[in-house]
Write an enzyme that holds these catalytic residues in place. Structure first.
Site, PDB file in Angstrom:
ATOM      1  N   SER A   1       0.817  -1.351  -0.045  1.00  0.00           N
ATOM      2  CA  SER A   1      -0.079   0.225  -0.039  1.00  0.00           C
ATOM      3  C   SER A   1       0.836   1.314  -0.066  1.00  0.00           C
ATOM      4  O   SER A   1       1.705   1.459  -0.900  1.00  0.00           O
ATOM      5  CB  SER A   1      -0.995   0.029   1.177  1.00  0.00           C
ATOM      6  OG  SER A   1      -1.987   0.829   1.038  1.00  0.00           O
TER       7      SER A   1
ATOM      8  N   HIS B   1      -7.184  -6.487  -0.074  1.00  0.00           N
ATOM      9  CA  HIS B   1      -5.919  -5.656  -0.180  1.00  0.00           C
ATOM     10  C   HIS B   1      -4.673  -6.222   0.662  1.00  0.00           C
ATOM     11  O   HIS B   1      -3.582  -5.884   0.658  1.00  0.00           O
ATOM     12  CB  HIS B   1      -6.387  -4.269   0.760  1.00  0.00           C
ATOM     13  CG  HIS B   1      -5.298  -3.028   0.472  1.00  0.00           C
ATOM     14  ND1 HIS B   1      -4.764  -2.576  -0.595  1.00  0.00           N
ATOM     15  CD2 HIS B   1      -4.806  -2.115   1.451  1.00  0.00           C
ATOM     16  CE1 HIS B   1      -3.994  -1.500  -0.540  1.00  0.00           C
ATOM     17  NE2 HIS B   1      -4.028  -1.355   0.608  1.00  0.00           N
TER      18      HIS B   1
ATOM     19  N   ASP C   1      -9.331  -5.806  -4.424  1.00  0.00           N
ATOM     20  CA  ASP C   1      -8.538  -4.839  -3.771  1.00  0.00           C
ATOM     21  C   ASP C   1      -8.836  -3.378  -3.843  1.00  0.00           C
ATOM     22  O   ASP C   1      -9.411  -2.791  -4.844  1.00  0.00           O
ATOM     23  CB  ASP C   1      -7.110  -5.175  -4.594  1.00  0.00           C
ATOM     24  CG  ASP C   1      -5.827  -4.624  -3.573  1.00  0.00           C
ATOM     25  OD1 ASP C   1      -5.967  -3.728  -2.822  1.00  0.00           O
ATOM     26  OD2 ASP C   1      -4.707  -5.125  -3.859  1.00  0.00           O
TER      27      ASP C   1
END
Length: 313
Positions: free
Chosen positions: A124, A290, A264
């Site tokens: 991320s 995610h 995601d």
């Protein structure tokens, strides 16, 4: 290619703190090493997400040590978790920059003495940091780069999460938008609606304890996240709003693995530029959200894909 059967190694751990100077001020970066840096294998340094979500949720990656003898280095970036410091909330927004976190990473690498050979795995925000670091500083010791569920620009991230927000039930979307417009993002109702988004696109409920720990740290000390991101994943008002490394990622020369999930937050619009522009790149997509390393359906495959990539360049 699949790894040969392995003998599971014991999880040896060492923790410590490294002094990190910023101007006249001194901070401390907490780290944990799983495995032996003297083993001869290039260690994997893990860059957690957020910014401002502590490392615990990524600890399933420690399995890579027992799986293929790759030492794994976790750390908390300053301002969160075990690297929190007094006065964090009083820091001006200008303090929290991408350069700050690249300097911290350089400092950690030098302290641990791994500058001649290491791999990076960013998740991320960590993937954004990893891509920026690789494309701007070109560290000579970087051997492999893994970018999980990130983006090369915040504009692409907003495009992705904005599309997902529009697809939520109308009452959920409208409640989120109402609270953000009115500045009432501390409302329990707002966080309840955010929970619906996170359960669908971040990690399946009930959340694992390690994820609750990481997000609990962010809720207790929200300065970094709120300053750099804003109130949520799809309303970026912080200092990263105009961030991009899109025009530099073609200069990343190390073997790179890009991953995301079907559901995601980082949809294909986020990760496809990595695949299109980085010269030596692979793209693996997983079935869930995610956090592939936390999802039962994806965890084993994710760890295998990462292990294969690091072991068979």
């Amino acid at each position: 290619m699949q790894l040969a059967p392995y003998v599971k190694l014991p999880m040896t751990e060492v923790t410590g703190k490294v002094v990190f100077k910023v101007g006249e001020d001194t901070y401390q970066t907490w780290y944990k090493i799983v495995g032996d840096l003297a083993s001869g294998a290039h260690p994997l340094i893990v860059l957690h997400g957020g910014p401002g979500i502590s490392h615990e949720y990524m600890t399933p990656l420690a399995e890579l040590y027992s799986k293929c003898n790759i030492p794994v280095i976790f750390y908390d970036q300053i301002g969160i978790g075990k690297s929190i410091f007094e006065g964090v909330a009083e820091k001006p927004k200008e303090f929290w920059t991408v350069d700050l976190f690249m300097d911290e990473l350089d400092n950690l690498i030098a302290h641990l003495g791994v500058q001649n050979g290491f791999a990076l795995l960013g998740h991320s925000w960590g993937a954004m940091l990893g891509a920026h670091y690789a494309s701007h500083r070109h560290p000579v010791g970087l051997k492999h780069l893994i970018l999980t569920s990130g983006a090369p620009s915040m504009a692409l991230w907003e495009q992705s999460t904005g599309q997902l927000l529009k697809a939520l039930p109308a009452n959920v979307r409208e409640t989120i938008e109402k609270h953000e417009k009115e500045g009432t993002t501390d409302s329990p109702e707002y966080h309840q609606m955010l929970g619906i988004f996170y359960d669908k696109h971040a990690c399946k409920a009930p959340w694992p304890k390690v994820m609750e720990t990481s997000f609990g740290a962010m809720m207790q000390h929200p300065t970094v996240y709120q300053t750099m991101i804003g109130p949520s994943e799809f309303t970026i008002t912080g200092t990263l709003k105009s961030w991009t490394c899109l025009e530099q990622i073609h200069t990343i020369t190390v073997p790179t693995l890009v991953t995301n999930g079907v559901m995601d937050e980082a949809q294909d619009v986020c990760v496809s530029p990595f695949f299109q522009r980085i010269p030596h790149v692979k793209w693996a997509q997983f079935s869930q959200r995610h956090m592939p390393f936390l999802e039962e359906e994806d965890q084993a495959r994710y760890l295998q894909v990462v292990a294969d990539f690091l072991t068979y360049p």
